[in-house]
Scaffold this active site. Structure first.
Site, mmCIF file in Angstrom:
data_model
loop_
_atom_site.group_PDB
_atom_site.id
_atom_site.type_symbol
_atom_site.label_atom_id
_atom_site.label_comp_id
_atom_site.label_asym_id
_atom_site.label_seq_id
_atom_site.Cartn_x
_atom_site.Cartn_y
_atom_site.Cartn_z
ATOM 1 C CG HIS A 51 -39.086 -7.081 68.331
ATOM 2 N ND1 HIS A 51 -40.110 -6.835 69.215
ATOM 3 C CD2 HIS A 51 -39.698 -7.382 67.148
ATOM 4 C CE1 HIS A 51 -41.275 -6.995 68.612
ATOM 5 N NE2 HIS A 51 -41.044 -7.326 67.340
ATOM 6 C CD GLU A 53 -36.342 -4.202 72.230
ATOM 7 O OE1 GLU A 53 -36.346 -4.577 71.032
ATOM 8 O OE2 GLU A 53 -37.305 -3.624 72.747
ATOM 9 C CB CYS A 76 -42.968 -5.640 72.477
ATOM 10 S SG CYS A 76 -41.905 -7.077 72.283
ATOM 11 C CD1 TRP A 171 -35.142 17.328 33.695
ATOM 12 C CD2 TRP A 171 -36.772 16.760 35.137
ATOM 13 N NE1 TRP A 171 -35.454 15.989 33.485
ATOM 14 C CE2 TRP A 171 -36.453 15.623 34.361
ATOM 15 C CE3 TRP A 171 -37.760 16.640 36.096
ATOM 16 C CZ2 TRP A 171 -37.091 14.393 34.526
ATOM 17 C CZ3 TRP A 171 -38.380 15.420 36.253
ATOM 18 C CH2 TRP A 171 -38.051 14.301 35.484
ATOM 19 C CB THR A 197 -48.909 13.230 37.299
ATOM 20 O OG1 THR A 197 -49.156 14.475 37.947
ATOM 21 C CG2 THR A 197 -47.440 12.875 37.425
ATOM 22 N NE ARG A 208 -35.190 6.704 38.225
ATOM 23 C CZ ARG A 208 -36.420 7.237 38.215
ATOM 24 N NH1 ARG A 208 -37.465 6.476 38.527
ATOM 25 N NH2 ARG A 208 -36.624 8.493 37.916
#
Ligand SMILES: Nc1c(/N=C/[C@@H](O)[C@H](O)[C@H](O)COP(=O)(O)O)[nH]c(=O)[nH]c1=O
Length: 363
Positions: A51, A53, A76, A171, A197, A208
């Site tokens: 983590h 810390e 935690c 585009w 699509t 990318r």
């Protein structure tokens, strides 16, 4: 900006830099300061690693003794893949702990802070809390709902079209705006498009960015398994790919896809129920979902009500074509007073285009 905000901002910048790497964990940054010097900095790099810390305390070494610790998420207090950070902070004799946001998990929220205070450490919370909540908005939503945070992204002309009636859409927006989209592909665990699509654009749906970035899991909603076997998504091996279909889809088609190492998720009904899909994705530990359309898909998410953010890119182009494809088609409202209510959270120029972000109004 106060001293505390200065150091918390440093921790937040580190957390923001690793967005997209840590799922299904949150992004967390930590800075340790002693007598006005930064003596330790740490970030949680990916699930299973140390983590933030722990990394910062390791770097501080003995200088952690009697130092101040700034962390963007409450330390935690439970044994996960690593021991509790609260115990380590106590063991290193940190004097003050400053926290931006609390843990959204009701099972642990506040427990880490109680431990620190019982050990005599001064704890202050809420420093740059708004920014910290924004940085972990995908994770916080997932912890609360067990479903992925859903971002709907669309690109339209000035007259709101996402494609000409011919289906042509290349585009609408400029290279700069299309590249801006890739940061969201990196930050989200998964990307989703509909079969139309796939057939129209034969996309790769990979990230990318100039600096690289993670390819999201690719999810295609394809009720009857119409996806062409030569599609890029089925052959480029660029990322885990899941095709979601209804329970009437032909088994042979499913087997042909599975022979290409593609996962086929067969839903329980003839058509794909968005909420059921999101529950299943949550069970796969997918904490965030980037929906790139097309318009029917956006319409079905709109209808389900399960979406948290809409990102719209608009180009200064006009098709003047009433039968061009709108960016949302579904859950049609015939009265303006019945329209779906959202609020704008940001408007900016990206190159020659406009980028708008809106979130559903909490009713
Ligand atoms: N037509 C446009 C878009 N189109 C978005 C989707 O319809 C495309 O299939 C998808 O981005 C292709 O992904 P790729 O193969 O990984 O490049 N999105 C945009 O922001 N601007 C556009 O002008």
């Amino acid at each position: 900006m106060t001293n505390k905000e200065y150091y918390m901002n440093l921790a937040l910048q580190m957390a923001e830099a690793v967005m997209g790497q840590t799922s299904p964990n949150p992004v967390v940054g930590c800075v340790i300061v002693k007598n006005g010097d930064v003596v330790g900095m740490g970030v949680h790099m990916k699930a299973g690693d140390d983590h933030a810390e722990v990394n910062a305390l390791n770097e501080a070494g003995d200088l952690a003794n009697e130092a101040d610790l700034y962390v963007t998420l409450e330390p935690c207090s439970h044994f996960g893949k690593t021991p509790p950070c609260a115990d380590l902070i106590i063991a290193k004799n940190i004097r003050n702990v400053f926290i931006a946001s609390m843990d959204p998990n009701p099972l642990v929220s506040g427990r880490g802070i109680d431990k620190l205070r019982e050990a005599g450490i001064y704890v202050e919370t809420g420093i740059l809390e708004k920014e910290a909540t924004r940085v972990n908005k995908y994770f916080f939503h997932y912890i609360k709902t067990k479903k992925p945070f859903v971002t709907l992204k669309t690109a339209v002309t000035l007259d709101g079209k996402t494609a000409a009636q011919s289906g042509d859409s290349k585009w609408i927006t400029s290279e700069a705006a299309r590249m801006d989209v890739h940061q969201y592909r990196h930050k989200h665990d998964a990307i989703l498009v509909g079969i139309n699509t796939v057939i129209r654009d034969n996309p790769h749906l990979t990230t990318r960015l100039p600096q690289g970035g993670k390819n999201p899991i690719r999810i295609i909603l394809d009720t009857h398994l119409d996806i062409p076997l030569e599609s890029n998504l089925l052959n480029d091996q660029e990322a885990k790919t899941i095709v979601v279909c209804g329970n009437k889809a032909v088994r042979e088609k499913q087997e042909r896809l599975e022979s290409k190492k593609v996962t086929v998720k067969r839903m329980d009904h003839v058509s794909i129920n968005i909420e059921h899909l999101l529950v299943w994705l949550g069970e796969q530990q997918i904490t965030s979902l980037f929906v790139e359309g097309g318009s029917k898909i956006h319409g079905s998410f709109l209808e389900s009500g399960h979406y948290q953010e809409v990102i719209l890119y608009m180009a200064a182009k006009l098709l003047g074509d009433p039968s061009g494809l709108s960016s949302f088609s579904g859950n049609v409202k015939t009265k303006m007073s019945d329209s779906h209510q959202l609020q704008f959270t940001s408007v900016e120029m990206i190159g020659a285009d406009i980028k708008v972000i809106a979130t559903p109004k909490k009713n």
